[in-house]
Design an enzyme around this catalytic site. Structure first.
Site, PDB file in Angstrom:
ATOM      1  N   MET A  35       0.833  -1.152   0.000  1.00 37.11           N
ATOM      2  CA  MET A  35       0.000   0.000   0.000  1.00 37.11           C
ATOM      3  C   MET A  35       0.878   1.215   0.000  1.00 37.11           C
ATOM      4  O   MET A  35       2.034   1.054   0.286  1.00 37.11           O
ATOM      5  CB  MET A  35      -0.998  -0.088   1.054  1.00 37.11           C
ATOM      6  N   PRO A  36       0.540   2.304  -0.372  1.00 39.86           N
ATOM      7  CA  PRO A  36      -0.757   2.951  -0.327  1.00 39.86           C
ATOM      8  C   PRO A  36      -1.641   2.647  -1.529  1.00 39.86           C
ATOM      9  O   PRO A  36      -1.186   2.043  -2.492  1.00 39.86           O
ATOM     10  CB  PRO A  36      -0.388   4.437  -0.329  1.00 39.86           C
ATOM     11  N   LEU A  37      -2.867   3.112  -1.443  1.00 42.17           N
ATOM     12  CA  LEU A  37      -3.797   3.058  -2.564  1.00 42.17           C
ATOM     13  C   LEU A  37      -3.704   4.394  -3.288  1.00 42.17           C
ATOM     14  O   LEU A  37      -3.851   5.451  -2.672  1.00 42.17           O
ATOM     15  CB  LEU A  37      -5.221   2.823  -2.063  1.00 42.17           C
TER      16      LEU A  37
END
Length: 129
Positions: A1-3
């Site tokens: 992640m991040p998104l």
């Protein structure tokens, strides 16, 4: 992640969108020091009238190549964020010919308990990650 959520105006070729995503992922790896497999990206394409992106009084105009990057992530240091902003705009200009004034970036921060990567579990909380 991040998104990473990417909002842009319709009309770009699939190869161009792929290149934008590849550049963004390389910047995520460099700025946030995450593993290669942490790649979560979603693109939403809009009609021109659906994206109004002004200059907040900074005195510049954007083109129809405007892109909004929304980074949804656990907390990152200010240095990581600044590095991300700088690297992303530089690389998009270098590899995708996107003017830095057409790149807007925002961070949405959340905690470990706000993520489930599958199986109905919060992997950060269960210790799986």
């Amino acid at each position: 992640m991040p998104l990473i959520k990417v909002d842009l105006i319709k009309g770009r070729e699939p190869e161009e969108i792929k290149q934008i995503l590849d550049v963004a992922h390389q910047v995520v790896l460099e700025a946030f020091h995450v593993p290669e497999g942490d790649r979560y990206q979603v693109v939403t394409q809009h009609e021109p009238y659906e994206m109004i992106m002004k200059d907040t009084g900074l005195g510049f105009e954007r083109s129809d190549n405007v892109i909004l990057f929304t980074v949804i992530s656990t907390q990152r240091t200010d240095k990581m964020k600044k590095d991300f902003y700088q690297l992303l705009t530089e690389r998009l200009e270098q590899y995708c010919q996107i003017d830095p004034r057409d790149v807007m970036i925002t961070f949405v921060t959340n905690g470990a308990g706000e993520w489930s990567f599958g199986f109905g579990k919060a992997q950060f909380l269960t210790g799986d990650l």
